[in-house]
Each structure stands twice: as C-alpha cells, then as structure tokens.
Design a protein around this motif. Structure first.
Motif, mmCIF file in Angstrom:
data_model
loop_
_atom_site.group_PDB
_atom_site.id
_atom_site.type_symbol
_atom_site.label_atom_id
_atom_site.label_comp_id
_atom_site.label_asym_id
_atom_site.label_seq_id
_atom_site.Cartn_x
_atom_site.Cartn_y
_atom_site.Cartn_z
ATOM 1 N N SER A 65 58.369 13.126 -14.701
ATOM 2 C CA SER A 65 60.436 12.977 -14.231
ATOM 3 C C SER A 65 60.488 14.064 -14.351
ATOM 4 O O SER A 65 61.173 15.231 -12.603
ATOM 5 N N SER A 66 60.053 15.643 -15.051
ATOM 6 C CA SER A 66 59.982 17.153 -15.000
ATOM 7 C C SER A 66 59.577 17.730 -13.863
ATOM 8 O O SER A 66 59.755 18.382 -13.519
ATOM 9 N N LEU A 67 58.482 17.253 -13.259
ATOM 10 C CA LEU A 67 57.196 17.364 -12.168
ATOM 11 C C LEU A 67 58.529 17.697 -11.412
ATOM 12 O O LEU A 67 58.662 18.550 -10.360
ATOM 13 N N GLY A 68 58.965 16.213 -10.907
ATOM 14 C CA GLY A 68 59.806 16.062 -9.344
ATOM 15 C C GLY A 68 59.347 15.886 -8.177
ATOM 16 O O GLY A 68 59.258 15.884 -7.601
ATOM 17 N N ILE A 69 57.387 15.482 -8.605
ATOM 18 C CA ILE A 69 56.711 14.979 -7.536
ATOM 19 C C ILE A 69 57.354 13.753 -6.825
ATOM 20 O O ILE A 69 57.310 13.721 -6.048
ATOM 21 N N VAL A 226 59.211 21.841 -1.302
ATOM 22 C CA VAL A 226 59.727 22.691 -1.932
ATOM 23 C C VAL A 226 58.970 22.691 -3.482
ATOM 24 O O VAL A 226 58.982 24.166 -3.830
ATOM 25 N N MET A 227 58.729 21.564 -3.831
ATOM 26 C CA MET A 227 58.304 21.340 -5.572
ATOM 27 C C MET A 227 56.596 21.794 -5.616
ATOM 28 O O MET A 227 56.410 22.113 -5.687
ATOM 29 N N LEU A 228 56.609 21.340 -4.160
ATOM 30 C CA LEU A 228 54.577 21.600 -4.141
ATOM 31 C C LEU A 228 54.714 23.609 -4.029
ATOM 32 O O LEU A 228 54.264 23.557 -5.522
ATOM 33 N N LYS A 229 56.204 24.236 -3.702
ATOM 34 C CA LYS A 229 55.696 25.982 -3.841
ATOM 35 C C LYS A 229 55.881 25.720 -5.544
ATOM 36 O O LYS A 229 54.638 26.774 -5.855
ATOM 37 N N ARG A 230 56.975 25.653 -5.403
ATOM 38 C CA ARG A 230 56.976 26.225 -6.888
ATOM 39 C C ARG A 230 56.119 24.669 -8.328
ATOM 40 O O ARG A 230 55.710 26.207 -9.101
ATOM 41 N N LEU A 231 55.121 24.222 -7.825
ATOM 42 C CA LEU A 231 54.187 23.923 -8.780
ATOM 43 C C LEU A 231 53.091 24.328 -8.685
ATOM 44 O O LEU A 231 51.981 25.169 -9.863
ATOM 45 N N VAL A 232 52.922 24.462 -7.629
ATOM 46 C CA VAL A 232 51.891 24.941 -7.479
ATOM 47 C C VAL A 232 51.653 26.686 -7.536
ATOM 48 O O VAL A 232 50.338 27.459 -7.509
ATOM 49 N N ASN A 239 58.577 25.419 -18.561
ATOM 50 C CA ASN A 239 58.864 23.917 -18.617
ATOM 51 C C ASN A 239 58.269 23.251 -17.551
ATOM 52 O O ASN A 239 58.403 22.208 -17.437
ATOM 53 N N THR A 240 57.692 24.000 -16.368
ATOM 54 C CA THR A 240 57.023 23.238 -15.423
ATOM 55 C C THR A 240 55.745 23.474 -14.818
ATOM 56 O O THR A 240 55.321 22.362 -13.790
ATOM 57 N N ALA A 241 55.327 24.052 -15.376
ATOM 58 C CA ALA A 241 53.948 25.106 -15.366
ATOM 59 C C ALA A 241 53.057 23.301 -15.485
ATOM 60 O O ALA A 241 53.197 22.411 -16.648
ATOM 61 N N PHE A 242 51.753 23.726 -14.574
ATOM 62 C CA PHE A 242 50.532 22.654 -15.010
ATOM 63 C C PHE A 242 50.140 23.228 -16.501
ATOM 64 O O PHE A 242 49.817 24.666 -16.400
ATOM 65 N N ARG A 243 49.725 22.086 -16.845
ATOM 66 C CA ARG A 243 49.054 22.542 -18.252
ATOM 67 C C ARG A 243 47.983 21.803 -18.715
ATOM 68 O O ARG A 243 47.952 20.642 -17.552
ATOM 69 N N THR A 244 46.770 22.232 -19.297
ATOM 70 C CA THR A 244 45.426 21.272 -19.725
ATOM 71 C C THR A 244 46.385 20.345 -20.776
ATOM 72 O O THR A 244 46.574 20.337 -21.624
ATOM 73 N N ILE A 245 46.522 19.300 -20.219
ATOM 74 C CA ILE A 245 46.673 18.301 -21.434
ATOM 75 C C ILE A 245 45.305 17.434 -21.491
ATOM 76 O O ILE A 245 44.349 16.648 -20.455
ATOM 77 N N ILE A 246 45.571 16.654 -22.808
ATOM 78 C CA ILE A 246 44.349 14.566 -22.704
ATOM 79 C C ILE A 246 45.172 13.554 -23.226
ATOM 80 O O ILE A 246 46.105 13.783 -23.047
ATOM 81 N N GLN A 247 44.832 13.221 -21.778
ATOM 82 C CA GLN A 247 45.340 11.828 -21.150
ATOM 83 C C GLN A 247 45.081 10.408 -21.060
ATOM 84 O O GLN A 247 44.154 10.457 -20.586
#
Length: 290
Positions: A65-69, A226-232, A239-247
């Motif tokens: 939810s923090s990403l808002g996609i 707008v979400m894409l511009k902010r995230l990509v 708080n919203t940047a994409f990071r490397t994660i293990i899921q």
C-alpha cells in the motif's frame, strides 16, 4: 479451386509480420523483464526471454500500500470509465444538435467550439478558472473540463451529417419527438463512431499526466501515471523508492519492480481494443472521409 499465392504476397506478409514484431517487442520485453529473476537482470542475462519466470514482482507492487500502485490503478479506472461515458454522451448529443439543419445558429456555435480548439488560454488561466470552480483536489477535474473534445466532436458531427435525413422524417411521421429520433433512430446506427471516439477518450483520460499532477494534490486521488512518475522516474524518496528485496526466496530488484509497474499501467487500456476493433476501422473512415 486453388488460389495462387504470389511471391509479392509472401514478401508482403513477411514484411507485415516483421513490423508487428517490432511494434510488440517493447511490450513483450517489459513483460519478460518483470517476470524474470532479479539476479538474472542484475547480471544482464535477460536479453528478451525471461529467466526463471515468476510473478512475485506483481504481487509485491499490487499489495504494498505504501507504493500506491493499486490505488492509482483504481483511480485511473474510475476516471476513465466515468469520463468516457460522460464524454460520449455529451459529444454525441452536441454533435447531433449541430448536425440538424433546422437548428438556427449552429454554424456560429460550431465556430465557437473550433475557436476554443485553436486558441487555448494556457495552464495558469485554466488553473485560476478551475480553482474558482472548485475543481482543485476534486476528481471531477478529470471528467468535466475535457468532456467534449472538439476534434472528436467534428468527427461525430461529420458522421451524423452523412446519415440519411429520411430516417428523421419517417420517425417524425410516426410521432417521434426529437429526443426519440436521436436516441432510438440515430443512436443504434452510430455505434461505429461512438466506439471509435470512445477508445480515443478512454486512452486520453487514462494517459492524462499533467491534469492530475497539477490539480490532484491529494495522494488518494492521484492516477497511475503520476504514481509511475514518482516511482519509476523520481524514485529518490526513500519511503517509496524501489529496492532490492527477497520475497518467498526470489530476488526482486528495481528493474523487476519498475517493469511490473509499467506493464500494469499499460494492460488495462490495451484490453479495450479487442472489444471495439470491429467498429474502429469503419468509424474512423466514415468520420474522416465524409
């Protein structure tokens, strides 16, 4: 009887196939990138086909939810659906009125529409007017101000001008009023042009970036663009940047997540075309040639 296939037809089909592959390659590459393993992307192994395919990136961006996609997708879907219906209704009704020869002053009214199409006030005057009307941080700003596109109005009016006037005369002899003629006689045979401009309106509203960026400051009202511009693009916010994660044991890096976000923003509007394809060619040809 067998139909002979010439060398020209074979070469033409091959050429068209190559053009189709070139056009679809960016979409396929983004999709394959989004479902590839993050380690393969980091090592540069993903050239076209995916490596160790999985859909964890989609699960992550749609459930976080923090990403808002997901919220952006939902907002864009609502704005596009409602805006397209309103735009089609207003454009068709206006075009119908302006196509009736008995309407006095219709050329003057059409000239005023064309004037607003050619001469625009600009961003700042438009913001002042819409702010005074209460459209700032109001989701209706995505629907009302651009409800009638003059170009689509001209195409629809041209289509209606080409329909036989005898249909209206026959309906009025049978006792139909103007509204019944518009809704029961002309509306059913206007499906090609309505489907055509409906696609145009839907794509226009879905791809809107400047309007929501300027007028919708509330994050709960912002669109997927707008979400894409902010995230990509502007992913500097920690708080919203994409990071490397293990899921679930699968590595997801920013390459996966950005590709997945881009792809989910493309898919909904692309899915509209198959449903209106049979009307699209007929509608655009009639609306432009006549």
């Amino acid at each position: 009887m067998r139909t002979k296939i010439s060398l020209f037809d074979i070469c033409n089909n091959i050429f068209l196939l190559l053009i189709a592959l070139i056009c679809t390659y960016p979409f396929l590459y983004i999709f394959f990138l989004s479902i590839s393993d993050g380690r393969s992307i980091a090592s540069g192994d993903v050239v076209f086909f995916p490596k160790n395919p999985n859909f964890e990136a989609y699960q992550y961006i749609l459930t976080n939810s923090s990403l808002g996609i997901f919220r952006g997708l939902l907002n864009s879907g609502i704005y596009t659906a409602v805006g397209t219906v309103v735009a089609l209704l207003l454009t068709y009704m206006t075009a119908y009125v302006l196509s009736r020869k008995q309407i006095k002053g219709r050329f003057l009214i059409m000239s005023l529409f064309v004037f607003t199409w050619v001469f625009e006030a600009g961003i700042i005057p438009a913001y002042i007017v819409l702010n005074k009307l209460g459209f700032v941080d109001n989701w209706l700003v995505m629907i009302i101000p651009n409800a009638i596109n003059v170009q689509f109005l001209i195409i629809t009016k041209t289509f209606l001008d080409g329909l036989p006037t005898e249909l209206e005369e026959a309906a009025k002899i049978d006792g139909a009023n103007d509204f019944q003629v518009m809704s029961r006689v002309f509306l059913p045979i206007s499906k090609p042009i309505l489907a055509t401009i409906g696609v145009f309106y839907a794509v226009f509203i879905w791809n809107q970036y400047l309007m929501p960026l300027i007028y919708l400051q509330n994050p709960n009202l912002q669109t997927i663009q707008v979400m894409l511009k902010r995230l990509v693009i502007s992913s500097g916010d920690s708080n919203t940047a994409f990071r490397t994660i293990i899921q679930d044991g699968i590595m997801l890096n920013p390459g996966n997540l950005k590709a997945a976000a881009i792809f989910v923003a493309m898919v909904p509007i692309v899915l509209i075309y198959p449903f209106v394809q049979k009307y699209f060619k007929k509608g655009i040809l009639i609306g432009s040639v006549k």
